[in-house]
Design a protein around this motif. Structure first.
Motif, PDB file in Angstrom:
ATOM      1  N   CYS A  30     -28.311  44.690  15.455  1.00 28.44           N
ATOM      2  CA  CYS A  30     -29.423  43.933  15.082  1.00 28.44           C
ATOM      3  C   CYS A  30     -29.426  42.667  15.682  1.00 28.44           C
ATOM      4  CB  CYS A  30     -29.696  44.132  13.713  1.00 28.44           C
ATOM      5  SG  CYS A  30     -31.160  42.993  13.183  1.00 28.44           S
ATOM      6  N   PRO A  31     -30.175  41.946  16.153  1.00 29.81           N
ATOM      7  CA  PRO A  31     -30.243  40.458  16.809  1.00 29.81           C
ATOM      8  C   PRO A  31     -30.350  39.533  15.515  1.00 29.81           C
ATOM      9  CG  PRO A  31     -32.204  41.542  17.633  1.00 29.81           C
ATOM     10  CD  PRO A  31     -31.504  42.645  16.856  1.00 29.81           C
ATOM     11  N   GLY A  32     -30.854  40.049  14.301  1.00 30.02           N
ATOM     12  CA  GLY A  32     -30.953  38.999  13.329  1.00 30.02           C
ATOM     13  C   GLY A  32     -29.752  38.685  12.711  1.00 30.02           C
ATOM     14  N   CYS A  33     -29.635  38.445  11.081  1.00 28.98           N
ATOM     15  CA  CYS A  33     -28.352  38.119  10.747  1.00 28.98           C
ATOM     16  C   CYS A  33     -27.074  38.572  10.932  1.00 28.98           C
ATOM     17  CB  CYS A  33     -28.728  38.131   9.089  1.00 28.98           C
ATOM     18  SG  CYS A  33     -28.454  39.598   8.342  1.00 28.98           S
ATOM     19  N   ALA A  34     -26.049  37.960  10.289  1.00 29.62           N
ATOM     20  CA  ALA A  34     -24.814  38.450  10.457  1.00 29.62           C
ATOM     21  C   ALA A  34     -24.158  39.314   9.128  1.00 29.62           C
ATOM     22  CB  ALA A  34     -23.862  37.370  10.944  1.00 29.62           C
ATOM     23  N   TRP A  35     -24.989  39.591   8.314  1.00 32.23           N
ATOM     24  CA  TRP A  35     -24.551  40.492   7.126  1.00 32.23           C
ATOM     25  C   TRP A  35     -24.164  41.753   7.727  1.00 32.23           C
ATOM     26  CZ3 TRP A  35     -23.231  39.183   2.654  1.00 32.23           C
ATOM     27  CH2 TRP A  35     -22.940  40.313   1.843  1.00 32.23           C
ATOM     28  N   THR A  65     -24.356  26.654  22.912  1.00 31.39           N
ATOM     29  CA  THR A  65     -24.227  27.884  22.695  1.00 31.39           C
ATOM     30  C   THR A  65     -24.699  28.406  21.436  1.00 31.39           C
ATOM     31  OG1 THR A  65     -21.742  28.007  23.653  1.00 31.39           O
ATOM     32  CG2 THR A  65     -22.581  30.137  22.792  1.00 31.39           C
ATOM     33  N   SER A  66     -25.809  29.204  21.431  1.00 35.77           N
ATOM     34  CA  SER A  66     -26.438  29.812  20.226  1.00 35.77           C
ATOM     35  C   SER A  66     -25.807  31.056  19.866  1.00 35.77           C
ATOM     36  CB  SER A  66     -27.877  30.614  20.750  1.00 35.77           C
ATOM     37  OG  SER A  66     -28.285  31.311  19.727  1.00 35.77           O
ATOM     38  N   GLY A  67     -25.640  31.250  18.534  1.00 33.94           N
ATOM     39  CA  GLY A  67     -25.056  32.533  18.010  1.00 33.94           C
ATOM     40  C   GLY A  67     -25.571  33.840  18.416  1.00 33.94           C
ATOM     41  N   ARG A  68     -26.600  33.809  19.211  1.00 36.32           N
ATOM     42  CA  ARG A  68     -27.161  35.071  19.774  1.00 36.32           C
ATOM     43  C   ARG A  68     -26.454  35.573  20.935  1.00 36.32           C
ATOM     44  NH1 ARG A  68     -32.251  34.448  23.677  1.00 36.32           N
ATOM     45  NH2 ARG A  68     -30.481  34.659  25.080  1.00 36.32           N
ATOM     46  N   ALA A  69     -25.382  34.713  21.601  1.00 32.22           N
ATOM     47  CA  ALA A  69     -24.716  35.380  22.548  1.00 32.22           C
ATOM     48  C   ALA A  69     -23.647  36.410  22.197  1.00 32.22           C
ATOM     49  CB  ALA A  69     -23.837  34.049  23.239  1.00 32.22           C
ATOM     50  N   SER A  70     -23.372  37.191  23.256  1.00 32.56           N
ATOM     51  CA  SER A  70     -22.344  38.223  22.680  1.00 32.56           C
ATOM     52  C   SER A  70     -20.987  37.743  22.842  1.00 32.56           C
ATOM     53  CB  SER A  70     -22.685  39.379  23.766  1.00 32.56           C
ATOM     54  OG  SER A  70     -22.155  39.129  24.939  1.00 32.56           O
ATOM     55  N   HIS A 112     -26.846  33.443  12.503  1.00 33.33           N
ATOM     56  CA  HIS A 112     -27.219  34.232  13.789  1.00 33.33           C
ATOM     57  C   HIS A 112     -26.095  35.501  13.721  1.00 33.33           C
ATOM     58  CE1 HIS A 112     -29.783  35.412  16.757  1.00 33.33           C
ATOM     59  NE2 HIS A 112     -30.301  33.813  17.045  1.00 33.33           N
ATOM     60  N   SER A 113     -26.490  36.590  14.619  1.00 33.86           N
ATOM     61  CA  SER A 113     -25.817  37.446  14.374  1.00 33.86           C
ATOM     62  C   SER A 113     -24.350  37.514  15.124  1.00 33.86           C
ATOM     63  CB  SER A 113     -26.613  38.917  15.009  1.00 33.86           C
ATOM     64  OG  SER A 113     -26.646  38.461  16.328  1.00 33.86           O
ATOM     65  N   ASN A 114     -24.034  36.617  16.056  1.00 32.49           N
ATOM     66  CA  ASN A 114     -22.683  36.408  16.550  1.00 32.49           C
ATOM     67  C   ASN A 114     -22.100  35.005  16.372  1.00 32.49           C
ATOM     68  OD1 ASN A 114     -20.479  37.856  17.455  1.00 32.49           O
ATOM     69  ND2 ASN A 114     -20.858  36.880  19.477  1.00 32.49           N
ATOM     70  N   VAL A 115     -22.757  34.323  15.332  1.00 34.60           N
ATOM     71  CA  VAL A 115     -22.196  32.812  15.411  1.00 34.60           C
ATOM     72  C   VAL A 115     -20.874  32.781  15.173  1.00 34.60           C
ATOM     73  CG1 VAL A 115     -22.940  32.618  13.142  1.00 34.60           C
ATOM     74  CG2 VAL A 115     -22.627  30.460  14.596  1.00 34.60           C
ATOM     75  N   GLN A 116     -20.278  33.718  14.220  1.00 35.35           N
ATOM     76  CA  GLN A 116     -18.820  33.874  13.951  1.00 35.35           C
ATOM     77  C   GLN A 116     -17.975  34.223  15.298  1.00 35.35           C
ATOM     78  OE1 GLN A 116     -17.356  34.511  10.045  1.00 35.35           O
ATOM     79  NE2 GLN A 116     -16.230  36.306  10.881  1.00 35.35           N
ATOM     80  N   GLY A 117     -18.506  35.266  15.972  1.00 41.31           N
ATOM     81  CA  GLY A 117     -17.788  35.984  17.108  1.00 41.31           C
ATOM     82  C   GLY A 117     -17.653  34.722  18.129  1.00 41.31           C
ATOM     83  N   ASP A 118     -18.768  33.851  18.387  1.00 40.31           N
ATOM     84  CA  ASP A 118     -18.592  32.959  19.512  1.00 40.31           C
ATOM     85  C   ASP A 118     -17.414  32.113  19.414  1.00 40.31           C
ATOM     86  OD1 ASP A 118     -20.820  34.103  20.620  1.00 40.31           O
ATOM     87  OD2 ASP A 118     -22.281  32.463  20.275  1.00 40.31           O
ATOM     88  N   ARG A 119     -17.283  31.675  18.004  1.00 38.49           N
ATOM     89  CA  ARG A 119     -16.149  30.791  17.730  1.00 38.49           C
ATOM     90  C   ARG A 119     -14.948  31.529  17.817  1.00 38.49           C
ATOM     91  NH1 ARG A 119     -15.803  25.974  14.968  1.00 38.49           N
ATOM     92  NH2 ARG A 119     -17.703  25.419  16.111  1.00 38.49           N
TER      93      ARG A 119
END
Length: 762
Positions: free
Chosen positions: A51-56, A153-158, A407-414
């Protein structure tokens, strides 16, 4: 009390028929109701898209209904059949479009062609991909030095797109990575890294099923991450205490009617999502937790004196921590009058919360931007973490720390390298992988990038998603600065205001959405990955046909710009764009915690990245978890405003019909506001003291003394249950009042929850 959208009667719960009606409205409004509904059935599924919404987090990728109202909005918004073609830009100048609302711009639909700004006609004109890449590469290479470019970078990026992006930018020669996390959870990363050795939470979703008490602090899950409501309501149903700590008594923090519960929907029922509620003043959370700690220490002293079992977990403290004595001295030196004045809560209220904490064997503490967007946010999170150390509530089932990302991947981007201050170990690993040196000097975060734009040292801005100009503070200043740049590049699915601030050369590069099929030249369907708030990494593969034949993935666009800018001698960008497995192999070599990335990613639930703090392994300099000793702030913004007629402390937040800067509609169902966004929520007593009535129009003036006039006009007063002296309203409309020069200590996060303003009758 807000009315129910279906019955017209007052509603007291989040979810319910209002949520179902909203789902239907957004699916129908997408102009593709059938395909939108079919798409949602593949959200968060093993063979579908994340889901491209939140990161829950997701309990499992197996339920056909593991999505929420926000997820439907995000997917319907992306899956619309409306298109923004070159003909659209032929009919509208950029100057005209700047006058449109955020909602109206994105409502036009999906971008279909790469575009280049033509200053002579004030329009975007189509350009072919290779020409765009070549011109962008030439402009970047013509800069006086690599640090003259900012790469957002936005947290939407994979994970794959973000990793490739950081590799390109570091090969270009800079660590300038302003990132959306700089504006939200940077304080969490800074505080947790210092306290426990990792800038992430320590819990899994399953821990919410085991906790005896859950403290939900500074967050509004009903609007920002609705799937969390089901976990909170299950916790209260089995007898756990859920303590909501928030200045506003948001509906989702009180009750939730589950739209997936057929019997409940028929009967019109709902169930509680919290058992207790505390409403501190804005910025008063640190004082609340200081008071709780003071009471825990007092209870420990009584237990020792009376020969009863200890309150503290002495074994955990002795084996795993350092610094307790210094912190306890600071706690003891803090008087109750200071704690009550700063928190806005009575000693009895704080004692009630402390009692819940001490009675619970397993405690989860979860928070969001209500905590992280203050001057003293890092200190507040350290105080919260200190309290959790006292009873060993980290690193065991049913207990731990849980910052809830946006955002769905803000943690992953970091995780994969989007960091303006990368760890030396990460850069060492990149050098081993690529065989060339990496830049070592710290780069710019968001506020650093803003400063460089304002002083003219930044010449170029490249955005991998997002809406930088509307997400940042000081909107008017940022807009003017962006239009002075030599180059702006925006990779996006839809048109937004950031695209309408062209530099001397400006490009819009349209990309595939999360729900769309990405095939390589051989016709193979490619997948990407994202990381949620619990450190779980999920696979995501689109299922819909692309919105336009010529669209490219974010990965392919990054690869195209990189090849044109730094060449393909070090990395074969085209080969990586054609094979996402190869990117993941590279990630795993640089970041060994990803293990056998391509195998584990394809498991039904993905996999969890190793979290050493959850194992009670502390990667701090001392190898121990660290108590933090510091005084309370000398005065919060609320205390500065107190006694000054017409002066308030403002927090900005989302309406229920938006996600970040994307405005899905003009309603805020849970707060009873419809067809309007220019509103200010204020305590009825404060409205009366101003000599005004609810509904009156007001002007708000920022009070940051830096010579910049910050004013917004024509906002309507809405009477609301909020502490006196505190007001609230929506961003991005109120970002114009947030000064970029006032930010969190150590985190450099804009103080969007503690802005001093004066309110005047319009």
């Amino acid at each position: 009390m807000a009315r129910d959208d279906v019955t017209g009667k007052p509603s007291s719960a989040a979810g319910g028929w209002g949520a179902l009606k909203s789902v239907g409205r957004h699916l129908m409004g997408s102009r593709a109701p059938l395909s939108g509904a079919q798409t949602m059935l593949r959200a968060n599924q093993p063979d579908g898209f994340d889901c491209p919404g939140c990161a829950w987090g997701d309990p499992e990728h197996g339920s056909s209904f593991e999505f929420c109202e926000n997820g439907v909005k995000a997917v319907a918004w992306e899956a619309t059949r409306d298109r923004v073609t070159p003909e659209f830009f032929a009919a509208h100048t950029v100057t005209e479009l700047r006058g449109w609302s955020d909602h109206d711009l994105e409502y036009q639909g999906r971008l279909t062609h790469p575009l280049r700004y033509d200053a002579a006609t004030d329009r975007y004109l189509p350009v072919d991909w290779d020409t765009a890449f070549g011109e962008i590469g030439a402009a970047l290479k013509a800069l006086p030095h690599p640090d003259a470019a900012e790469f957002y970078t936005s947290g939407r990026a994979s994970n794959e797109a973000a990793f490739l992006y950081q590799a390109f930018v570091r090969l270009f020669g800079t660590n300038n990575f302003p990132d959306c996390s700089n504006m939200c959870h940077e304080a969490s990363g800074v505080a947790l890294s210092a306290a426990i050795g990792i800038g992430k939470g320590t819990v899994l979703l399953e821990d919410f099923e085991l906790a005896d008490a859950i403290f939900v602090v500074g967050q509004n899950p009903g609007t920002n991450h609705p799937r969390m409501l089901a976990d909170l309501r299950r916790a209260t149903a089995r007898g756990a205490r859920v303590v909501a700590v928030n200045p506003l008594k948001e509906k989702g923090l009180k009750r939730f009617a589950d739209p997936q519960d057929k019997l409940e929907m028929i009967q019109g029922g709902s169930r509680p999502t919290s058992t207790d509620f505390l409403c501190p003043r804005l910025g008063g959370d640190m004082a609340l937790f200081r008071g709780m700690a003071k009471l825990v220490f007092a209870a420990e002293d009584r237990a020792q004196a009376e020969g009863r079992p200890p309150v503290l977990d002495h074994a955990f403290i002795a084996a795993h921590t350092e610094g307790l004595a210094d912190w306890r001295a600071e706690v003891e030196a803090t008087g109750w009058s200071e704690i009550e004045a700063q928190s806005g809560l009575s000693r009895d209220e704080i004692a009630h919360a402390a009692g819940i904490y001490m009675e619970a064997d397993r405690v989860i503490l979860t928070w969001a931007m209500g905590i992280t967007q203050h001057r003293h946010s890092v200190a507040t999170i350290r105080e919260m973490t200190n309290l959790m150390f006292l009873r060993g509530n980290i690193g065991r089932p049913g207990a731990g720390l849980c910052p809830v990302r946006g955002h769905s991947n803000v943690q992953g981007d970091r995780t994969v390298g989007i960091n303006e201050k990368p760890a030396a170990a990460f850069l060492d690993a990149m050098e081993r992988e690529l065989g060339v040196p990496m830049p070592r000097a710290p780069g710019h975060n968001v506020l650093g990038a803003i400063g460089a734009m304002l002083d003219g040292s930044a010449k170029a801005f490249v955005a991998l998603g997002g809406n930088f100009a509307r997400a940042t503070p000081d909107s008017a200043l940022i807009a003017a600065a962006m239009m002075r740049l030599d180059l702006t590049v925006n990779i996006a699915t839809k048109l937004n205001h950031g695209h309408l601030l062209p530099g001397r050369a400006s490009y819009i590069l349209p990309c595939l959405g999360r729900t769309e099929i990405d095939r390589n030249a051989a016709g193979d369907r490619q997948i990407v990955s994202v990381e949620d708030s619990m450190g779980m990494v999920h696979g995501s593969g689109g299922i819909n046909l692309p919105a336009a034949p010529g669209l490219r993935s974010e990965i392919a666009i990054v690869a195209g710009i990189a090849a044109a800018t730094v060449g393909s001698q070090v990395l074969d960008w085209d080969a990586l764009a054609q094979d996402h497995d190869a990117i993941r192999d590279m990630i795993a070599r640089v970041l060994p915690d990803f293990g056998d990335f391509n195998t584990t990613l394809r498991r039904p639930r993905g996999f969890r990245l190793r979290n050493r703090a959850a194992e009670r392994i502390w990667t701090t300099p001392s190898g121990r978890a660290v108590f933090d000793a510091r005084p309370l702030p000398e005065a919060t913004e609320w205390q500065q405003a107190a006694g000054q007629a017409g002066t308030f402390v403002l927090q900005t937040f989302r309406s229920h019909d938006q996600y970040n800067t994307t405005i899905y509609g003009m309603d805020d169902r849970y707060r009873g506001v419809f067809r309007e966004r220019r509103v200010v929520f204020m305590h009825p007593g404060d409205i009366a003291r101003l000599g005004l009535e609810p509904g009156a129009r007001v002007t708000l003036r920022g009070l940051h003394e830096d010579g910049v006039e910050r004013v917004v006009e024509g906002f309507r007063l809405v009477s609301h249950d909020i502490p006196t002296g505190c007001i609230a309203g929506y961003y991005p409309e109120l970002n114009a009042l947030v000064p970029h020069g006032l930010f969190g200590e150590q985190s450099h996060t804009p103080v969007s929850k503690s802005v001093l303003v004066r309110v005047e009758a319009a």
